[in-house]
Design an enzyme around this catalytic site. Structure first.
Site, PDB file in Angstrom:
ATOM      1  N   CYS A 205       0.821  -1.222   0.000  1.00 18.30           N
ATOM      2  CA  CYS A 205       0.000   0.000   0.000  1.00 18.30           C
ATOM      3  C   CYS A 205       0.852   1.268   0.000  1.00 18.30           C
ATOM      4  O   CYS A 205       2.015   1.248   0.393  1.00 18.30           O
ATOM      5  CB  CYS A 205      -0.893  -0.021   1.239  1.00 18.30           C
ATOM      6  SG  CYS A 205      -2.318   1.062   1.065  1.00 18.30           S
TER       7      CYS A 205
ATOM      8  N   ASP B  67      -6.407  -3.654  11.281  1.00 19.04           N
ATOM      9  CA  ASP B  67      -5.228  -2.794  11.308  1.00 19.04           C
ATOM     10  C   ASP B  67      -4.953  -2.350  12.752  1.00 19.04           C
ATOM     11  O   ASP B  67      -5.762  -2.580  13.652  1.00 19.04           O
ATOM     12  CB  ASP B  67      -5.535  -1.561  10.425  1.00 19.04           C
ATOM     13  CG  ASP B  67      -4.291  -0.861   9.901  1.00 19.04           C
ATOM     14  OD1 ASP B  67      -3.183  -1.138  10.380  1.00 19.04           O
ATOM     15  OD2 ASP B  67      -4.456  -0.006   9.007  1.00 19.04           O
TER      16      ASP B  67
HETATM   17  O1  LIG Z   1      -0.919   4.929   4.875  1.00 18.42           O
HETATM   18  C1  LIG Z   1      -1.506   5.932   5.280  1.00 18.42           C
HETATM   19  O2  LIG Z   1      -0.920   7.007   5.452  1.00 18.42           O
HETATM   20  C2  LIG Z   1      -2.979   5.877   5.572  1.00 18.42           C
HETATM   21  C3  LIG Z   1      -3.632   7.044   5.953  1.00 18.42           C
HETATM   22  C4  LIG Z   1      -4.990   7.030   6.223  1.00 18.42           C
HETATM   23  C5  LIG Z   1      -5.704   5.867   6.105  1.00 18.42           C
HETATM   24  C6  LIG Z   1      -5.053   4.693   5.723  1.00 18.42           C
HETATM   25  C7  LIG Z   1      -3.701   4.685   5.467  1.00 18.42           C
HETATM   26  N1  LIG Z   1      -3.027   3.515   5.115  1.00 18.42           N
HETATM   27  C8  LIG Z   1      -3.726   2.283   5.064  1.00 18.42           C
HETATM   28  C9  LIG Z   1      -3.013   1.056   4.734  1.00 18.42           C
HETATM   29  O3  LIG Z   1      -3.484   0.256   3.964  1.00 18.42           O
HETATM   30  C10 LIG Z   1      -1.743   0.673   5.421  1.00 18.42           C
HETATM   31  O4  LIG Z   1      -1.055  -0.180   4.564  1.00 18.42           O
HETATM   32  C11 LIG Z   1      -2.041  -0.078   6.681  1.00 18.42           C
HETATM   33  O5  LIG Z   1      -2.661   0.794   7.582  1.00 18.42           O
HETATM   34  C12 LIG Z   1      -0.763  -0.624   7.294  1.00 18.42           C
HETATM   35  O6  LIG Z   1       0.156   0.409   7.513  1.00 18.42           O
HETATM   36  P1  LIG Z   1       1.591   0.101   8.132  1.00 18.42           P
HETATM   37  O7  LIG Z   1       1.417  -0.163   9.585  1.00 18.42           O
HETATM   38  O8  LIG Z   1       2.362   1.344   7.870  1.00 18.42           O
HETATM   39  O9  LIG Z   1       2.137  -1.084   7.383  1.00 18.42           O
END
Ligand SMILES: O=C(O)c1ccccc1NCC(=O)[C@H](O)[C@H](O)COP(=O)(O)O
Length: 196
Positions: A6, A123
């Protein structure tokens, strides 16, 4: 194991995810995100993605008309909603021909509170923050296939898959060199580690 990468923003990292074998690539349209992408730029990236790899637009708490407009401009196949959006937002998206993912924090998930036909991503409390949650934070995981997210990295994804038993994983911060900047080598390492 379904793997989604993502928060992509460049051709090189989209290509790295696709070539590594990712099942889905995500583009963030949530205001305030360090990974925010313009829909016209996202459309150019979506055009590079082969049929069969899901393209996901990520949103949080935005009006459904705005979500559908941005999704249409970018040409994504799927929307992922992080803002506890009501069921009618998902129904509108489905009517528009989009697939959907409901993203919810482990702290807020209860099996009774969710329709079995919703595709779920569980999440950490703050999405995209690189924070993990513990198995005890999700005592009763969804009974049908679901995606695990939150603080996954190449070096912990295998252990967290074993601990939680999801059918898929989603990563963002864990494949970045600095916040918002993806690293192709980390993307390859993550996809490979998730398919141990
Ligand atoms: O990535 C962002 O900044 C974000 C902002 C607002 C809503 C969702 C967002 N990301 C969503 C995702 O799919 C991420 O991959 C997921 O939350 C996992 O994140 P991480 O812990 O950084 O791998």
């Amino acid at each position: 194991m379904f793997v989604k990468v993502c928060g992509l923003r460049t051709p090189e990292t989209v290509d790295a995810a696709v070539e590594a074998g990712a099942d889905a690539v995500g583009f963030v349209f949530a205001p305030g995100s360090v990974r925010l992408i313009d829909p016209a730029v996202a459309a150019e990236l979506v055009a590079r993605v082969p049929r069969g790899v899901e393209t996901v637009g990520v949103f949080r708490g935005q009006p459904i008309d705005e979500v559908l407009r941005l999704a249409r401009q970018a040409g994504v196949s799927t929307i992922q909603l992080h803002g506890d959006e009501p069921a009618d937002h998902f129904a509108r998206a489905t009517e528009s021909g989009l697939r959907t993912i409901r993203a919810i924090s482990a702290a807020r998930f209860t099996a009774a509170g969710h329709a079995g036909d919703e595709r779920l991503l569980i999440d950490a409390t703050v999405p995209g923050s690189g924070t993990t949650f513990a198995p005890e934070d999700l005592p009763v995981p969804p009974s049908v296939g679901w995606l695990l997210a939150g603080g996954l990295r190449p070096d912990n994804v295998a252990a967290l898959i074993a601990a939680f038993g999801p059918s898929g994983v989603d990563v963002s911060s864990g494949v970045e060199s600095t916040p918002g900047v993806k690293d192709p080598e980390l993307i390859r390492a993550f996809v490979s580690a998730a398919r141990f």
